[in-house]
Design an enzyme around this catalytic site. Sequence first.
Site, short mmCIF file in Angstrom:
data_model
loop_
_atom_site.label_atom_id
_atom_site.label_comp_id
_atom_site.label_asym_id
_atom_site.label_seq_id
_atom_site.Cartn_x
_atom_site.Cartn_y
_atom_site.Cartn_z
N ASP A 14 -0.84 6.98 5.90
CA ASP A 14 -1.80 6.02 6.00
C ASP A 14 -2.19 5.07 7.26
O ASP A 14 -1.13 4.27 7.40
CB ASP A 14 -1.72 5.16 4.80
CG ASP A 14 -2.82 4.16 4.54
OD1 ASP A 14 -3.57 3.82 5.12
OD2 ASP A 14 -2.65 3.48 3.50
N TRP B 244 0.74 -1.27 0.12
CA TRP B 244 -0.09 0.21 0.08
C TRP B 244 0.82 1.37 0.14
O TRP B 244 0.60 2.25 -0.81
CB TRP B 244 -0.97 -0.18 1.21
CG TRP B 244 -1.74 -1.45 1.07
CD1 TRP B 244 -1.76 -2.31 2.23
CD2 TRP B 244 -2.79 -1.78 0.23
NE1 TRP B 244 -2.65 -3.40 1.71
CE2 TRP B 244 -3.05 -2.85 0.67
CE3 TRP B 244 -3.10 -1.27 -0.77
CZ2 TRP B 244 -4.15 -3.61 -0.29
CZ3 TRP B 244 -4.11 -1.96 -1.96
CH2 TRP B 244 -4.66 -3.24 -1.29
N LYS C 124 -11.23 -1.54 8.84
CA LYS C 124 -10.58 -2.47 9.77
C LYS C 124 -10.83 -2.27 11.19
O LYS C 124 -11.33 -3.16 11.83
CB LYS C 124 -9.08 -2.41 9.36
CG LYS C 124 -8.85 -2.72 7.81
CD LYS C 124 -7.62 -2.65 7.48
CE LYS C 124 -7.05 -2.70 5.91
NZ LYS C 124 -7.20 -4.25 5.47
#
Length: 353
Positions: free
Chosen positions: A166, A99, A190
């Site tokens: 992030d 990511w 999440k």
Amino acid sequence: MKKHNFSAGPSILAPEVFEKASAALLDFEGTGLSVVEISHRSPEFVNIIERARALALEIAGLDDSYTALYLQGGASMQFLMVPYNLLERKAAYIDTGTWANKAQKEAALFGEAEVIASTKAEGYKHIPKNVNVPTDVDYLHITTNNTIYGTEYHALPECKVPLVADMSSDIFSRPLDYTQFSLIYAGSQKNLGASGSTLVIVKKDILGKVSRKLPSMMDYQLHIKSDSMYNTPSTFAVYVNYLVLEWLKAQGGLEAIGKRNAKKAALLYSEIDRNPLTVGYADRADRSLMNVTFNLTDEHTKDLFDSLWKEAGISGIKGHRSVGGYRASIYNAMPIESVQLLVEVLKEFERRA
């Protein structure tokens, strides 16, 4: 049979959250309407999104120099919103996983986005240390927790430029000085709630400094001016996010949840390290408290292990398709009893192999 959900996301939520969200699908706070059908401009929903925004700042320990937004498009949309709004000259990125790598590639479409450190060559098994962060960049971007490889920052890099992160898979999982960040973002699915909303917390004074014209939907300042309702938000996802934040506050906030998460992770890593049939993937110093990755020492035992965890009602522990192995995601809402069950399965696996 009770299911124990170790999925990396969309993932487990607390039972209280499921109960309240389920009730709201039929009747939202006595309105006689479902939460998915009320107007996003109604007083009832405006109250919810404002309370959710305020709670996010309260839990993070941030003052009104920051603001919280609920946007759409997931963390992947933030890969490009961040450089749209912040990248004028040059940005620095630390590549610690899939990511982080994708975020840098999106930023490179807008200008110079330099990778100043990477652990890709080592299989992303650790976090770079002692990184020299340039002072002539607009911001430094990091990914605080790497869901696929099971690594996590336990000490933030020292830098004199705005720090952007992030935090999709470890947000609000432990005590942290959030004032060190100028912007954080996290997909909700999440640790924050249902898929469909993305929390962005931004320090307002870093905005408005780029010369490019911004499309309306990409403009943080416009979303701030519109109180995070420039367009129709994902009303149900925002509502679930609010319920999760209320639940987190009721648990005792970051201090309490951090202790719980550390205890769960220590329990599972201890068994993985002890058991001769398993080996942890990430370097010990950088292991994630959220995503525990491990492999079998003998692939011939795979069928036995898979049958045991399935029989126990465990779900979602297969590793990411890009790396294989196993991954147990133990987010905030994961009870320690589920971790204890997985430990017992690992012990039984050793006895029967």
